[in-house]
Write a protein that holds these residues in place. Structure first.
Motif, PDB file in Angstrom:
ATOM      1  N   VAL A  36       0.835  -1.208   0.000  1.00 38.42           N
ATOM      2  CA  VAL A  36       0.000   0.000   0.000  1.00 38.42           C
ATOM      3  C   VAL A  36       0.870   1.259   0.000  1.00 38.42           C
ATOM      4  CG1 VAL A  36      -1.750   1.312   1.243  1.00 38.42           C
ATOM      5  CG2 VAL A  36      -1.894  -1.175   1.157  1.00 38.42           C
ATOM      6  N   ASP A  37       1.907   1.262   0.829  1.00 36.00           N
ATOM      7  CA  ASP A  37       2.762   2.445   0.889  1.00 36.00           C
ATOM      8  C   ASP A  37       3.444   2.686  -0.460  1.00 36.00           C
ATOM      9  OD1 ASP A  37       3.980   4.500   2.832  1.00 36.00           O
ATOM     10  OD2 ASP A  37       5.720   3.703   1.751  1.00 36.00           O
ATOM     11  N   THR A  38       3.869   1.609  -1.100  1.00 36.34           N
ATOM     12  CA  THR A  38       4.503   1.741  -2.407  1.00 36.34           C
ATOM     13  C   THR A  38       3.513   2.271  -3.434  1.00 36.34           C
ATOM     14  OG1 THR A  38       5.970  -0.079  -1.866  1.00 36.34           O
ATOM     15  CG2 THR A  38       5.786   0.490  -4.188  1.00 36.34           C
ATOM     16  N   TRP A  39       2.299   1.719  -3.375  1.00 37.83           N
ATOM     17  CA  TRP A  39       1.255   2.183  -4.298  1.00 37.83           C
ATOM     18  C   TRP A  39       1.003   3.683  -4.109  1.00 37.83           C
ATOM     19  CZ3 TRP A  39      -3.665   4.260  -3.327  1.00 37.83           C
ATOM     20  CH2 TRP A  39      -4.512   4.343  -4.435  1.00 37.83           C
ATOM     21  N   MET A  40       0.987   4.099  -2.857  1.00 39.89           N
ATOM     22  CA  MET A  40       0.624   5.485  -2.578  1.00 39.89           C
ATOM     23  C   MET A  40       1.771   6.457  -2.856  1.00 39.89           C
ATOM     24  SD  MET A  40      -1.073   6.957   0.872  1.00 39.89           S
ATOM     25  CE  MET A  40      -1.518   8.687   0.986  1.00 39.89           C
ATOM     26  N   TRP A  41       3.016   6.051  -2.536  1.00 41.07           N
ATOM     27  CA  TRP A  41       4.094   7.037  -2.548  1.00 41.07           C
ATOM     28  C   TRP A  41       5.110   6.912  -3.676  1.00 41.07           C
ATOM     29  CZ3 TRP A  41       3.117  11.335  -0.439  1.00 41.07           C
ATOM     30  CH2 TRP A  41       2.282  11.390   0.676  1.00 41.07           C
ATOM     31  N   THR A  42       5.010   5.862  -4.479  1.00 38.73           N
ATOM     32  CA  THR A  42       5.884   5.776  -5.647  1.00 38.73           C
ATOM     33  C   THR A  42       5.749   7.008  -6.551  1.00 38.73           C
ATOM     34  OG1 THR A  42       5.926   3.387  -5.603  1.00 38.73           O
ATOM     35  CG2 THR A  42       6.455   4.412  -7.689  1.00 38.73           C
ATOM     36  N   PRO A  43       4.518   7.512  -6.739  1.00 43.80           N
ATOM     37  CA  PRO A  43       4.376   8.706  -7.578  1.00 43.80           C
ATOM     38  C   PRO A  43       5.220   9.886  -7.107  1.00 43.80           C
ATOM     39  CG  PRO A  43       2.230   7.775  -7.111  1.00 43.80           C
ATOM     40  CD  PRO A  43       3.209   6.988  -6.314  1.00 43.80           C
ATOM     41  N   PHE A  44       5.373   9.991  -5.797  1.00 42.61           N
ATOM     42  CA  PHE A  44       6.175  11.089  -5.251  1.00 42.61           C
ATOM     43  C   PHE A  44       7.629  10.946  -5.703  1.00 42.61           C
ATOM     44  CE2 PHE A  44       8.949  12.519  -1.770  1.00 42.61           C
ATOM     45  CZ  PHE A  44       8.599  13.848  -1.722  1.00 42.61           C
ATOM     46  N   VAL A  45       8.146   9.729  -5.570  1.00 44.45           N
ATOM     47  CA  VAL A  45       9.521   9.476  -6.018  1.00 44.45           C
ATOM     48  C   VAL A  45       9.619   9.718  -7.522  1.00 44.45           C
ATOM     49  CG1 VAL A  45      11.362   7.757  -6.149  1.00 44.45           C
ATOM     50  CG2 VAL A  45       9.863   7.822  -4.167  1.00 44.45           C
ATOM     51  N   MET A  46       8.578   9.305  -8.233  1.00 44.49           N
ATOM     52  CA  MET A  46       8.587   9.508  -9.683  1.00 44.49           C
ATOM     53  C   MET A  46       8.674  10.990 -10.037  1.00 44.49           C
ATOM     54  SD  MET A  46       5.699   8.910 -12.550  1.00 44.49           S
ATOM     55  CE  MET A  46       5.062  10.549 -12.275  1.00 44.49           C
ATOM     56  N   LEU A  47       7.879  11.802  -9.337  1.00 42.18           N
ATOM     57  CA  LEU A  47       7.869  13.242  -9.642  1.00 42.18           C
ATOM     58  C   LEU A  47       9.255  13.844  -9.448  1.00 42.18           C
ATOM     59  CD1 LEU A  47       4.550  14.754  -8.245  1.00 42.18           C
ATOM     60  CD2 LEU A  47       5.237  14.365 -10.610  1.00 42.18           C
ATOM     61  N   ILE A  48       9.908  13.487  -8.357  1.00 41.64           N
ATOM     62  CA  ILE A  48      11.232  14.046  -8.089  1.00 41.64           C
ATOM     63  C   ILE A  48      12.235  13.554  -9.138  1.00 41.64           C
ATOM     64  CG2 ILE A  48      13.122  14.126  -6.424  1.00 41.64           C
ATOM     65  CD1 ILE A  48      11.147  14.317  -4.245  1.00 41.64           C
ATOM     66  N   VAL A  91      21.948   8.314 -14.941  1.00 44.10           N
ATOM     67  CA  VAL A  91      21.952   7.919 -13.530  1.00 44.10           C
ATOM     68  C   VAL A  91      22.739   8.902 -12.652  1.00 44.10           C
ATOM     69  CG1 VAL A  91      22.678   6.139 -11.910  1.00 44.10           C
ATOM     70  CG2 VAL A  91      21.467   5.504 -13.995  1.00 44.10           C
ATOM     71  N   PRO A  92      23.989   9.230 -13.002  1.00 44.27           N
ATOM     72  CA  PRO A  92      24.711  10.162 -12.108  1.00 44.27           C
ATOM     73  C   PRO A  92      24.053  11.529 -11.999  1.00 44.27           C
ATOM     74  CG  PRO A  92      26.128   9.414 -13.913  1.00 44.27           C
ATOM     75  CD  PRO A  92      24.837   8.724 -14.082  1.00 44.27           C
ATOM     76  N   MET A  93      23.396  11.981 -13.070  1.00 47.86           N
ATOM     77  CA  MET A  93      22.803  13.317 -12.994  1.00 47.86           C
ATOM     78  C   MET A  93      21.463  13.319 -12.267  1.00 47.86           C
ATOM     79  SD  MET A  93      24.013  15.152 -16.499  1.00 47.86           S
ATOM     80  CE  MET A  93      23.493  16.797 -16.017  1.00 47.86           C
ATOM     81  N   VAL A  94      20.806  12.167 -12.168  1.00 46.04           N
ATOM     82  CA  VAL A  94      19.540  12.100 -11.436  1.00 46.04           C
ATOM     83  C   VAL A  94      19.785  11.709  -9.977  1.00 46.04           C
ATOM     84  CG1 VAL A  94      17.304  10.927 -11.324  1.00 46.04           C
ATOM     85  CG2 VAL A  94      18.209  11.613 -13.507  1.00 46.04           C
ATOM     86  N   LEU A  95      20.955  11.130  -9.713  1.00 44.80           N
ATOM     87  CA  LEU A  95      21.235  10.594  -8.384  1.00 44.80           C
ATOM     88  C   LEU A  95      20.953  11.568  -7.228  1.00 44.80           C
ATOM     89  CD1 LEU A  95      22.109   7.921  -7.204  1.00 44.80           C
ATOM     90  CD2 LEU A  95      24.440   8.784  -7.093  1.00 44.80           C
ATOM     91  N   PRO A  96      21.396  12.830  -7.312  1.00 36.58           N
ATOM     92  CA  PRO A  96      21.092  13.738  -6.195  1.00 36.58           C
ATOM     93  C   PRO A  96      19.589  13.879  -5.959  1.00 36.58           C
ATOM     94  CG  PRO A  96      22.693  14.737  -7.667  1.00 36.58           C
ATOM     95  CD  PRO A  96      22.214  13.486  -8.328  1.00 36.58           C
ATOM     96  N   PHE A  97      18.815  13.901  -7.027  1.00 35.34           N
ATOM     97  CA  PHE A  97      17.360  14.009  -6.888  1.00 35.34           C
ATOM     98  C   PHE A  97      16.803  12.745  -6.234  1.00 35.34           C
ATOM     99  CE2 PHE A  97      18.414  16.958 -10.177  1.00 35.34           C
ATOM    100  CZ  PHE A  97      17.508  17.984 -10.054  1.00 35.34           C
ATOM    101  N   LEU A  98      17.312  11.620  -6.707  1.00 33.18           N
ATOM    102  CA  LEU A  98      16.853  10.336  -6.193  1.00 33.18           C
ATOM    103  C   LEU A  98      17.152  10.229  -4.698  1.00 33.18           C
ATOM    104  CD1 LEU A  98      15.551   8.008  -7.702  1.00 33.18           C
ATOM    105  CD2 LEU A  98      17.761   6.891  -7.772  1.00 33.18           C
ATOM    106  N   MET A  99      18.333  10.692  -4.319  1.00 33.40           N
ATOM    107  CA  MET A  99      18.717  10.599  -2.911  1.00 33.40           C
ATOM    108  C   MET A  99      17.848  11.506  -2.052  1.00 33.40           C
ATOM    109  SD  MET A  99      22.846  10.246  -2.986  1.00 33.40           S
ATOM    110  CE  MET A  99      23.025   9.945  -1.235  1.00 33.40           C
ATOM    111  N   LEU A 100      17.456  12.629  -2.617  1.00 32.93           N
ATOM    112  CA  LEU A 100      16.568  13.539  -1.899  1.00 32.93           C
ATOM    113  C   LEU A 100      15.211  12.868  -1.672  1.00 32.93           C
ATOM    114  CD1 LEU A 100      17.223  16.376  -0.985  1.00 32.93           C
ATOM    115  CD2 LEU A 100      15.864  17.234  -2.899  1.00 32.93           C
TER     116      LEU A 100
END
Lengths: 335, 315
Positions: free
Chosen positions: B186-198, B230-239
């Motif tokens: 459920v948490d993945t279903w709900m919050w994956t979009p947030f990670v996607m947006l970032i 990957v290296p250029m998105v990494l800071p966003f992903l880590m955030l």
């Protein structure tokens, strides 16, 4: 490249252009913004697909190949360095392509050599974003130089640099090209770059190649008024052809470069009288703004010329250029 | 003499007020503006924190306010750290954190990467994907309890459709093995979009010409992905991981709605455990100590993580 055409929507960017670049030549495409220079370059690089026509490199049809298959190197106008990599990594990036399989030691040697040539050795371990504009552009040029491609494509590489750096790098580029015997296609809107760098200049207008030849040819015998106005400083003066006698038939416009104008002080029998309206002393030369029966003419005079505003002069012509009503060149055959 | 505008203003100001304002220095005016905010911050955040620290050394019980409060020193901390229940709840939290972060990062990044390829209607898809995030956790928890229902639940039906397992043969919320996963899903279903947006913001920040340069430099798509994307998105992903990590460390609402910590105590994460101690057993002092331990843990982990993040950004 043959009969290349490309349009974006209804906007035609390049129209049936044909251009042959000889091996080891330095070809400069000159034209104002929107003349299709960059598009031409991108078509050759393979970043754009032509609507019609084909591109061949060493006789091989590469029209449908990817940029990687074409073996071209390109220097972009906006540096386009990889911001998260160091200068060294940026320079090594093209060499690490699996197509080349360059051994590690050789990569290092090559990167060091290129850095040496471009005077960026001391910055090799800096991050790409920690450089000044000039350094970034040198890295960008270096990234092309580490390779040995069929052709180097350069898209206004010097346009974002300051005047001094531009002049330095211009000389450097020319030296490198002749040392390496490289084939370069260089795009610019700067006529000085075109004149100094090129072995051949192509002048573009509205997506068409209007004239192609050595810089001297293009300067001395432009095929049209448009080409004539692109080269030369101060710009060529255009006057109605009938202002002076002996215009060839069909001529509408008279093109006068400073060297076409002979000035003598006072009034002479043959020639037109003109009045000095402004004198610009630039140090190494003096620019004279003249008024010639209602028309403005700019010409050059000796640096130590004593001419003052208001002086009366006589102008005589020396082999001027004539153009017809469409701007095409009219030869002065009948003389 | 001609009046300056400022003098005219001074004259027009009522004398009483003028006298009051004139006496204030710039610094005093600044304090006047900042003061209320600082007061609120102190009253709502700082004071409770200090008070909690104070309570954590006592045996205070909030349901017996009149009982005499004894200071017990570090006894509360000692008991918490030696209590096996605490460690079980910490383990449950860690398990939940690990899997939600892993799944959300992988799926979120993949979705962002797909959405970022310029195709028709990708804006519509973005909106659709982001929808779960806009729902209230209480609502999400509530309707997932229906989806997980063994007899009529859609989730069981879908699983049985793909695997052939009888839908009523398993109960996501009631089984000791499956219950932790029901919350992770459920948490993945709900919050994956947030990670996607970032991630999408990160992907969009990479200019096209970098890829063009790489194309010219004869880097394959695969190499472009690993050396540029990957290296250029990494800071966003880590955030994104930081935000999700802090959020999920204190995961409470979904658990309460779905399993309430059960069956047994397999989904009783640290925050649920804390709430039980504080508001069911009313061991306020003990719960305060536990809260402080959790706070220090999150704070410590987050600080280490932020340091790593800054290092990545500098790279």
């Amino acid at each position: 490249m043959q009969n290349i055409s490309k349009s974006f929507g209804s906007q035609s960017a390049v129209e049936s252009m044909s251009l042959t670049i000889k091996d080891s030549s330095f070809v400069v495409l000159l034209g104002p913004t929107g003349a299709g220079k960059t598009t031409t370059l991108r078509l050759i690089a393979g970043l754009e697909k032509p609507d019609s026509g084909k591109v061949t490199i060493y006789g091989r049809d590469v029209t449908h190949e990817t940029p990687a298959q074409r073996d071209v190197a390109m220097v972009f106008q906006q540096y386009s360095l990889y911001p998260h990599l160091s200068v060294r990594q940026n320079l090594a990036f093209p060499l690490k392509s699996p197509v080349l399989k360059t051994p590690k030691a050789q990569i290092e040697k090559k990167v060091d050599a290129v850095a040496e040539v471009l005077h960026i050795s001391h910055k090799l371990d800096n991050k790409a974003t920690e450089l000044s504009g000039g350094e970034m552009q040198r890295v960008s040029i270096g990234r092309a130089l580490v390779r040995d491609p069929a052709i180097y494509l350069m898209d206004e590489p010097l346009s974002s640099l300051d005047a001094k750096l531009r002049a330095d790098l211009r000389l450097e580029l020319k030296r490198l090209q002749s040392e390496l015997g490289a084939t370069v296609l260089y795009v610019t809107h700067d006529q000085i770059e075109a004149m100094t760098l090129a072995t051949e200049v192509g002048v573009l207008n509205g997506g068409e190649l209007v004239q192609f030849g050595t810089p001297r040819e293009i300067y001395e015998s432009p095929s049209s008024l448009y080409v004539a106005t692109r080269l030369g400083l101060p710009r060529i003066n255009t006057l109605p052809a009938d202002l002076f006698p002996a215009a060839p038939s069909g001529a509408r416009t008279l093109g006068l470069r400073p060297e076409h104008i002979a000035i003598s002080e006072g009034t002479a029998a043959d020639g037109q009288a003109a009045r000095v309206t402004r004198v610009e002393r630039l140090g190494d030369q003096t620019r004279l703004h003249l008024k010639l029966t209602g028309h403005k003419v700019i010409t050059l005079a000796d640096a130590h010329s004593t001419v003052k505003v208001g002086d009366a002069l006589t102008i005589q012509l020396k082999d001027p250029l004539y153009f017809d009503r469409d701007g095409a060149r009219v030869e002065r055959g009948n003389k | 003499m001609i009046e300056k505008p400022i003098e005219r203003v001074a004259k027009a100001t009522p004398t009483g007020m003028a006298r009051q304002i004139k006496g204030l220095s710039d610094k005093a005016v600044a304090w006047l503006f900042v003061g209320p905010t600082i007061f609120l911050l102190l009253a709502i955040n700082i004071f409770p924190l200090i008070w909690t620290i104070n309570l954590s050394f006592t045996n205070f019980r909030a349901n017996r306010p009149n009982r005499e409060v004894e200071y017990v020193g570090l006894r509360n901390y000692e008991r918490i750290l030696t209590d096996s229940d605490t460690w079980l709840s910490m383990q449950a939290t860690a398990h939940f954190l690990f899997w939600t972060l892993l799944l959300q990062v992988l799926i979120g990044f993949a979705l962002a990467w797909l959405i970022n390829r310029k195709f028709r209607g990708n804006d519509v898809w973005t909106t659709i994907i982001v929808l779960p995030m806009m729902l209230s956790p209480a609502v999400v928890g509530n309707f997932w309890t229906f989806l997980y229902q063994p007899q009529i639940g859609l989730f069981n039906y879908v699983v049985s459709f793909f695997t052939g397992v009888d839908p009523s043969s398993f109960d996501m919320l009631g089984s000791v093995d499956l219950a932790p996963w029901s919350i992770i899903i459920v948490d993945t279903w709900m919050w994956t979009p947030f990670v996607m947006l970032i991630c999408l913001a990160g992907l969009r920040s990479i200019p096209d010409y970098i890829y063009e340069a790489a194309e010219i430099d004869r880097a394959s798509k695969w190499r472009q992905f690993w050396t540029i994307t990957v290296p250029m998105v990494l800071p966003f992903l880590m955030l994104a991981v930081l935000f999700r990590g802090i959020e999920n460390f204190k995961m409470f609402d979904l658990v309460v709605q779905l399993t309430g910590g059960g069956p047994g105590s397999v989904t009783e994460m640290a925050s649920i455990n804390l709430k039980r101690e504080a508001f069911e057993k009313w061991r306020t002092g003990y719960a305060s100590a536990f809260a402080i331990i959790l706070f220090v843990t999150v704070f410590g982990l987050a600080s280490i993580y932020v340091k790593a993040l800054n290092k990545v950004k500098e790279r």
